[in-house]
Design a protein around this motif. Sequence first.
Motif, PDB file in Angstrom:
ATOM      1  N   VAL A   1       0.716  -1.241  -0.036  1.00 35.16           N
ATOM      2  CA  VAL A   1      -0.104  -0.005   0.105  1.00 35.16           C
ATOM      3  C   VAL A   1       0.945   1.047   0.178  1.00 35.16           C
ATOM      4  N   THR A   2       0.765   1.973  -1.044  1.00 38.30           N
ATOM      5  CA  THR A   2       1.845   3.049  -1.071  1.00 38.30           C
ATOM      6  C   THR A   2       1.136   4.627  -0.695  1.00 38.30           C
ATOM      7  N   ASP A   3      -0.228   4.416  -0.813  1.00 42.87           N
ATOM      8  CA  ASP A   3      -0.840   5.795  -0.457  1.00 42.87           C
ATOM      9  C   ASP A   3      -0.682   5.960   1.201  1.00 42.87           C
ATOM     10  N   VAL A   4      -0.023   6.779   1.615  1.00 45.38           N
ATOM     11  CA  VAL A   4       0.284   6.931   3.077  1.00 45.38           C
ATOM     12  C   VAL A   4      -1.099   7.459   3.576  1.00 45.38           C
ATOM     13  N   SER A   5      -2.045   7.943   2.876  1.00 48.03           N
ATOM     14  CA  SER A   5      -3.316   8.488   3.479  1.00 48.03           C
ATOM     15  C   SER A   5      -4.392   7.347   3.844  1.00 48.03           C
ATOM     16  N   VAL A   6      -3.864   6.118   3.279  1.00 49.49           N
ATOM     17  CA  VAL A   6      -4.733   4.900   3.620  1.00 49.49           C
ATOM     18  C   VAL A   6      -4.504   4.598   5.151  1.00 49.49           C
ATOM     19  N   PRO A   7      -5.872   4.764   5.839  1.00 50.68           N
ATOM     20  CA  PRO A   7      -5.670   4.464   7.350  1.00 50.68           C
ATOM     21  C   PRO A   7      -5.072   3.240   7.643  1.00 50.68           C
TER      22      PRO A   7
ATOM     23  N   LEU B   1       0.581  -1.076   8.886  1.00 52.84           N
ATOM     24  CA  LEU B   1      -0.045  -2.374   9.291  1.00 52.84           C
ATOM     25  C   LEU B   1      -0.684  -3.152   8.175  1.00 52.84           C
ATOM     26  N   LEU B   2      -1.172  -2.389   7.171  1.00 56.71           N
ATOM     27  CA  LEU B   2      -1.799  -3.291   5.950  1.00 56.71           C
ATOM     28  C   LEU B   2      -0.622  -3.868   5.162  1.00 56.71           C
TER      29      LEU B   2
ATOM     30  N   GLN C   1       2.830  -8.733   3.986  1.00 52.38           N
ATOM     31  CA  GLN C   1       4.182  -9.216   4.038  1.00 52.38           C
ATOM     32  C   GLN C   1       3.732 -10.698   4.622  1.00 52.38           C
ATOM     33  N   ILE C   2       3.089 -10.650   5.765  1.00 51.32           N
ATOM     34  CA  ILE C   2       2.911 -11.883   6.457  1.00 51.32           C
ATOM     35  C   ILE C   2       2.318 -12.919   5.449  1.00 51.32           C
ATOM     36  N   ASP C   3       1.386 -12.404   4.885  1.00 54.81           N
ATOM     37  CA  ASP C   3       0.393 -13.560   3.808  1.00 54.81           C
ATOM     38  C   ASP C   3       1.501 -13.842   2.949  1.00 54.81           C
TER      39      ASP C   3
ATOM     40  N   ALA D   1      -8.011  -8.370   3.651  1.00 53.43           N
ATOM     41  CA  ALA D   1      -8.840  -7.776   2.896  1.00 53.43           C
ATOM     42  C   ALA D   1      -8.753  -6.265   2.389  1.00 53.43           C
ATOM     43  N   ARG D   2      -8.474  -5.367   3.504  1.00 57.38           N
ATOM     44  CA  ARG D   2      -8.492  -4.040   3.378  1.00 57.38           C
ATOM     45  C   ARG D   2      -7.067  -3.609   2.775  1.00 57.38           C
ATOM     46  N   ALA D   3      -6.029  -4.437   2.852  1.00 61.50           N
ATOM     47  CA  ALA D   3      -4.784  -4.514   2.555  1.00 61.50           C
ATOM     48  C   ALA D   3      -4.802  -4.534   0.919  1.00 61.50           C
TER      49      ALA D   3
END
Length: 182
Positions: A32-38, A42-43, A48-50, A174-176
Amino acid sequence: MRKIVITLIAALTAAACSTPAEPPAPTYPDTVTDVSVPEFKLLNDILQIDFDRRHGETRAYALVPAERPPGLLRMTPGGTDSAHGASVTSYEFGERRVQALVELAPEPTGTCELINDGQLTATSRCVRDEKIGSTYLTVYFTEAVTSTDEALAFWSKTPMTPIDEAAWCADLLARAQAAVTA
């Protein structure tokens, strides 16, 4: 001579075609490169874990809290202890950015004894040391957390579950994935 060259080329071609191809190296996971995403950090952690789990690293985060830890900011693998076969993972939480280190091992590791004897950092605190099924679980904090702290209550008693059964991990993933494709 020409017949020898053609025979040699044919033999080399046949050998090259019969050699099994190596599987392609796994590509780095999406981020997720958009730093404005809440909670974008963590996403990215859950992506990375997945990714790691899909490529064979299943020890890290094999068991996770059944509920999302309060104040969770980051989740990162911390490595392995070859002496005990332990996998250590980190959950960072709270305003002070305390880490709950979760150690999963096939045998007791003695980490809590080291903490209680003052052999780790002065602020480390053992929170949990027990056997769950065939896995030994140790949870400890990297800095002092008061006994009335919500985190201490959570980490000392929350049930642990396989990551694939933790709804909060599935929701994060899913959010990520949605944030990557957006």
